[in-house]
Structures are given as C-alpha cells and as structure tokens.
Scaffold this active site. Structure first.
Site, PDB file in Angstrom:
ATOM      1  N   HIS A  65     -27.909   2.894  -6.399  1.00 40.73           N
ATOM      2  CA  HIS A  65     -28.701   2.758  -5.180  1.00 40.73           C
ATOM      3  C   HIS A  65     -28.254   3.787  -4.153  1.00 40.73           C
ATOM      4  O   HIS A  65     -27.148   4.319  -4.236  1.00 40.73           O
ATOM      5  CB  HIS A  65     -28.559   1.343  -4.592  1.00 40.73           C
ATOM      6  CG  HIS A  65     -27.138   0.974  -4.276  1.00 40.73           C
ATOM      7  ND1 HIS A  65     -26.264   0.525  -5.236  1.00 40.73           N
ATOM      8  CD2 HIS A  65     -26.446   0.981  -3.111  1.00 40.73           C
ATOM      9  CE1 HIS A  65     -25.086   0.265  -4.683  1.00 40.73           C
ATOM     10  NE2 HIS A  65     -25.162   0.548  -3.392  1.00 40.73           N
ATOM     11  N   CYS A 207     -19.693  -2.191   1.895  1.00 39.87           N
ATOM     12  CA  CYS A 207     -19.650  -1.110   0.915  1.00 39.87           C
ATOM     13  C   CYS A 207     -20.267   0.132   1.564  1.00 39.87           C
ATOM     14  O   CYS A 207     -20.842   0.038   2.652  1.00 39.87           O
ATOM     15  CB  CYS A 207     -20.385  -1.486  -0.369  1.00 39.87           C
ATOM     16  SG  CYS A 207     -22.170  -1.681  -0.191  1.00 39.87           S
TER      17      CYS A 207
END
Length: 700
Positions: A65, A207
């Site tokens: 992603h 993250c």
C-alpha cells in the site's frame, strides 16, 4: 466502500510470482479504471513503501500500500494466489493480497474505511471466506461488507461507521470498558496492581503510511487484551491524524505498549509507566507476548528510560525496532548534524579572512595585541581568528553530540571532554567519532548499574560526569588515542600525495557519494571527510581540492533537475515544475536536498542521473585543480575558489550530464495522450525496473 473495490479490481487466479509482479498486475487493473494515472510512478511509490518495511503478515496476507500523487481516488484491488507470494511475513508466502492505493490528500472518511478493512483482516472468518469465494463479484461483496456478506467482529461496525472511533480509539466494547473502569463482561477479570480491578494498559500504534498496519496492530492488541482479561485502550496515530486518549485513562493505566514504526507523537504523555516499545509488526503478530511483557515489567517495578524524558534523542526521532547498524548511523549523523553549523560559520569566516587579508593572514598576530579600525588587514585577521575559534569546536561538538544521541544529556560532558582530547592529540575526525561512541557507551553502562535511591539525585550532576569523563579521558590518552592519531596522519599524508589519475578517481567517488542520497548519511560522510581536511589553520592544497570537488558535486543534482524541468517540461508534473524553480536557488546555494522532491517521486531515474552528473563534476574539479577554503556557500563563494572559471565549467558539465540522463530515462516512459500512463509494451525493461524495490535510499 462500494466505490473502492469492484469485480474488475479482483483477480482470483493471480499468477504473478513476485511481489513486484503482483503489484504491477493489480495496479494495471486500477489504471484500466482510471484510478491510477501513472503506472510506473505509482509502482515506484509502492516499492518505496515496501522498502521501509515488508507488508506481509502472518496468516498468508500481503498488504502492499502507499499514498501517491498518481492515485485519483482511494482504491482497493484484491488478488488470490494459489502458489503464494513472499511479502516478508515470518510464516511464509501470502495467498491473499490487497493492494491499497490512497491519494496523497485522501480525506478522513476514505482512510477510515481503509482502516476498517485492515481491522477485518485480523478476523479469520473473513479471510477464510475470501479463500472460498467462487467469483470476483462475490469476493468484492465480501470485502465491501454488502448485505452482511463479510463476517466481522463485534467492533467492526462501529469502526466503519464512526470515523472518530475507528481512526483514533478502540472499538465500542473496549472503549466502553475503559470509560466504565471494567473489563468486557465476556472476559474474566485479571488481577491488577490495585485490588478489585483488572490490569489496565494503554497502547499506541502507528506505521509509515498510517493506513493498514496501524489499525491491524490495534485490532490484534484489543483481541489479545480481551482474551487476557485486561483493559486495553489503543490510540491509533493514523494518516488522518489522531485523537488523544483521555489523560485520565493514561493516568490510570498500569502499563504502556508502543507498537510503532514512526515516532510516537506526544510520547511524553505516557512517561513514568512500565513500557514495552516494539515495531508495529510485533503488535500484529505477538500481542499476547507484549501484554505479558508489560505486566511483567509492572510486577518488577521497571520503568523505562522514556519515563525520564522520552528516551535518547535518537530514540525519540527514530523508528522502533532499529538494528545496531541503523542506530550507529543515527548516532553518527546526530554528531555531524550539530557539527555542520560550526563548519559553515567557521569556514566562511576563515575564507572571508583570506579574501580580505590575503593568504598570509594566518600568520597575523592576535587581534587582541594589534587591531586597527582603519586597516583592512586587521579586519581580515579578525575574521580569520574568529573562524579559527569556531573551527576549534568541530571535533568536541562532533564527539559530544554523538554521545548525546546515544545517552542524552549525561553523554555531553564525557563526549566533549573526549572530543577535546582527540583535537589536542591530533586524532582529528576519526578521534572525534571514537570519543563520542566511547562516551555514550560508558554513560549507558553506568546508567545500568542499580543505585541506592539516596544517591540518585547526584548521579546526573556529579557521579556520571565524573566517572564517565575519567574513563573516556583514560581511554583516549592512554589506550586508543595514539593509534587513531597515527591513522589520521596516514590518511592526511595519503590525501596530500594524491595526483593525476588517483585524484580524478577520488573526485569521481566523492561526486557519487554527494549525489547518492542527497543530504543523507552517504552525502554527509563525504562532506564530513572534506570539511575535516580543511579544519586546520593551514590546510593542504589536496584538502582544498577535495573540498572544492565535494561542494561542486553537491550542487549538481538540484541544478540538473531544475534545468530538466525547463528543457523538457512535459516530462514533469506541474508540481515538479514549481519545485524546479526553487531548485535553481537551492542548487546554487549548495543545498543538495533541493533534488529530493524529484528523487522521491522517481528514484530509479533521478538518482542515477544525479550520480552520473556528480561523478563528472567531481572528476573535472579534481582534474582542473580547483581549490576551496570555504566549506559552504555555493556560487556565493566563487571569489574564494582557486581556478573559479574551470570550477564553474565542471559544475556546468555535471549539470548538463544530469539533465541529459534524466530526460533520456524519463523519455523512455512514453505517456499516453490525456492519461499520463505508460504505453504498454514500449519499454519493458524500464517499467520492470521501476516496479522493483528501490536500492537507493532517498534522504529526507
């Protein structure tokens, strides 16, 4: 989620065998629907994110992603592989692969939906249903959750419908238990430090992109907390921001878990508690172990360093889970970053002193003994001597702040002492590096010793500075100082003896280093090497040649990109063309970071082009014999350069090479009219390289 994934974005017979090929296969479906405008540019962003941390998860899941300027709207593509594809998970290849594409400016609602999907991936019923789906339409329905087709946990509805809840706090049941001060009814109460209530934990997950791992770690920790019978509240610091946990909830917590790969924001809120600090993947893969670890710390009364100021400066600014090599690099870069202002100020003052007073100004008497307001030489001597004092701080500052990066403020005193010793015994730049590492290591060793409470108040003020300075001083004077000084002298003699081909090859190497990561660690090593050579009262001619080559090569990348945006505008986006205007000034000022926006968007073309131009400039500068006494300034210190016209010719040659190479490389990727996407089949080798994982880091 109905507009994010359709049957056209599902491939249940994915044949790709590598993660790069998988990303390309799924991304091509996005391009076909107009969701991605530039296939290669988007794949470069995916690969850059993958290089930060593998996106494979236990349970056969891969979630490549990224956020990208080449994405028009949030999109999700799903592929199911029979053979499995390695995405770096500990338990083996992934057979369920989700490619998540978010626009660079995705809104909170879209990111909330993507975070909801990330939480669903922690539900085995959901993943089992995807493995059993018989056609793409059914799989798309499962992923969208239409008509309750996708099994979800009891918390998922609240996550997908309430942006605030899903984005920044726990699911409804866990949040309710935190507010009420009780554990969920289905779980037995675990004994806590206070009689009659369960153990309480607060956690933070984050993250690099804040889209997937952040929420999967939160879901995993919450599930493990219910099974362990503890109250666990999670603050997700995601892409759309975060809502701070109630200070009362943090105050009542018995322990803290940080599962993150970017710095925790406002970390000081959690100070003073037993803390487990790990990477985000640990939060996903072993949440029960993390809960057990923090409970163990609480039982033993352990309080981590973060409770006393948030950890060392490197820990506060870095990523958790860093290996020793990464931490060593950050410690060294901390020292170099604090040293550079002294280099710039001192070097420019010295150079101005030479420019005003002539090359013999270094032999002038002290301005305290003789200074005339009306004599130009006196002003030249003043500038030279102030610059010399500033240069005298280079090695102590380097050592002191390396130690500071390792051990925080207690490392400053032994670091500065060790650095000054290195300077006095002529151990130079190498001595400063060793002194800083020794000082930080000694302080960390002292801090591990258990000290009676009555003595803790004088430790940072008296005991640690005294003992650490004594140990570091002994090591520098008696043990390692002399060998390092001899090594430094050998390196200086070698540098002074360079001529002809050897000098040109050194120029090539320095040019490559200066253009490799654009202000990053490799760039800083070359720059530090050059400035160390001129950080003396009377630098050698070879040292000044090295300084000239380094500055010339460092100017090339931004100037080359700026020129490229002028000669071939169509190869660059409007934003890049605007960045090109700023790059003219940044490059002329010797700020290599001016090329970073271009390298971040297209590293596999921009970085090689920059390195090619930097190598040419470095070689020519050394061949021409250009010299430089100033460590910074770009074109603004041309009057202080030896052979200035040849020096500028070397810079111009490198800029032209960089421009030509980047134009050729970008031109191989032919855009389709009106779309900006790569034309299929035109340059197979180029597009394959773009999809691969980038090998050059781009400094920020």
């Amino acid at each position: 989620m109905s507009d994010m994934i359709t049957a056209d974005l599902v491939d249940l017979d994915l044949s790709a065998e590598t993660k790069e090929a998988v990303a390309r296969s799924l991304a091509e479906r996005m391009v076909a629907l107009g969701r991605v405008t530039d296939l290669d540019g988007f794949l470069a962003d995916v690969a850059a994110r993958e290089a930060q941390m593998p996106t494979g998860l236990d349970g056969g899941i891969g979630i490549p992603h990224c956020r990208s300027a080449h994405v028009t709207e949030p999109t999700l593509a799903f592929g199911r592989s029979t053979a499995g594809v390695d995405f770096g998970a500990a338990d083996g290849p992934a057979d369920l692969i989700f490619l998540i594409a978010a626009p660079a400016g995705a809104d909170d609602a879209h990111l909330t939906i993507l975070s909801s999907l990330a939480r669903q991936l922690m539900n085995t019923e959901f993943t089992d249903a995807l493995r059993a789906a018989g056609d793409p339409a059914a799989a798309a329905v499962l992923i969208r959750g239409d008509e309750a087709a996708a099994p979800t946990t009891s918390e998922t509805p609240a996550t997908s419908e309430d942006p605030e809840t899903s984005e920044d706090s726990v699911p409804a049941s866990a949040a309710a238990s935190a507010d009420a001060g009780t554990a969920p009814a289905a779980s037995p109460a675990a004994p806590g430090p206070a009689s009659g209530r369960p153990f309480r934990i607060v956690a933070v997950t984050s993250c690099p992109t804040g889209i997937a791992h952040t929420y999967m770690a939160a879901e995993s920790l919450e599930n493990a907390g219910r099974e362990a019978g503890v109250e666990l509240v999670v603050e997700t610091q995601g892409s759309a921001g975060f809502s701070r946990l109630d200070p009362a909830v943090i105050a009542d917590a018995d322990g803290v878990i940080f599962a993150h790969d970017v710095p925790v924001r406002e970390k000081e809120r959690f100070a003073g508690k037993p803390t487990v600090d790990v990477g985000v993947k640990a939060g996903i893969n072993k949440p029960a172990q993390l809960i057990a670890d923090v409970r163990g710390k609480a039982e033993r009364g352990e309080v981590t360093a973060s409770a006393k100021g948030g950890g060392t400066p490197v820990e506060r600014a870095g990523e958790s889970g860093d290996g020793y090599g990464t931490r060593l690099r950050k410690w060294l870069m901390t020292g170099v970053s604090y040293m550079v202002p002294f280099v710039a100020a001192g070097g420019l003052l010295i150079a101005l002193g030479f420019a005003i007073g002539g090359w013999e100004i270094n032999k002038a008497p002290s301005v305290m003994e003789h200074f005339s307001w009306t004599q130009v030489d006196s002003w030249g001597a003043l500038l030279f001597q102030i610059g010399g004092v500033a240069f005298g701080f280079l090695i102590p500052v380097l050592a002191g702040y390396i130690a500071y990066g390792m051990a925080d403020r207690p490392g400053l005193v032994p670091g500065f002492v060790g650095g000054m010793i290195a300077s006095n015994i002529a151990a130079g730049f190498l001595g400063g590096l060793v002194a800083g590492l020794l000082a930080g290591g000694v302080v960390l060793a002292i801090q591990r010793i258990r000290i009676p409470p009555v003595l803790r108040g004088i430790m940072p003020v008296v005991v640690i500075p005294l003992i650490s300075s004594l140990v570091v001083g002994f090591l520098m004077f008696v043990v390692v100082g002399k060998p390092i000084a001899e090594a430094q002298k050998g390196m200086t003699d070698w540098l002074a003896g360079l001529s002809g081909t050897n000098a040109v090859l050194l120029g090539v190497l320095l040019g490559l280093m200066m253009s490799f990561d654009l202000g990053g660690p490799v760039n800083k090593v070359a720059y530090a090497f050059a400035t160390a050579g001129i950080a003396v009262q009377d630098p050698s001619d070879s040292a000044m040649k090295v300084m000239a080559a380094v500055m010339a090569a460092g100017m090339v990348p931004p100037l080359g990109m700026a020129l490229a945006t002028v000669v071939r505008k169509k190869l660059f986006t409007p934003t890049e063309r605007e960045n090109g205007k700023a790059a003219w000034v940044l490059g002329a000022s010797f700020i290599s970071e001016g090329a970073i926006p271009f390298a971040a968007a297209d590293p596999l073309r921009v970085i090689p082009a920059s390195m090619a131009g930097g190598a040419v400039t470095g070689a020519l500068s050394m061949a021409f014999g250009a010299t430089l006494r100033a460590p910074h300034g770009g074109v603004f210190v041309v009057p202080l350069i030896g052979s200035p016209f040849l020096y500028l010719l070397a810079v111009a040659a490198g800029v032209c090479v960089t421009t030509a190479v980047v134009v050729v490389l970008k031109g191989l990727r032919k855009p389709l009219a009106g779309t900006g996407t790569a034309e299929p089949g035109t340059t197979e080798g180029t597009t394959s390289a773009t999809a691969s994982e980038p090998k050059q880091p781009v400094a920020a």
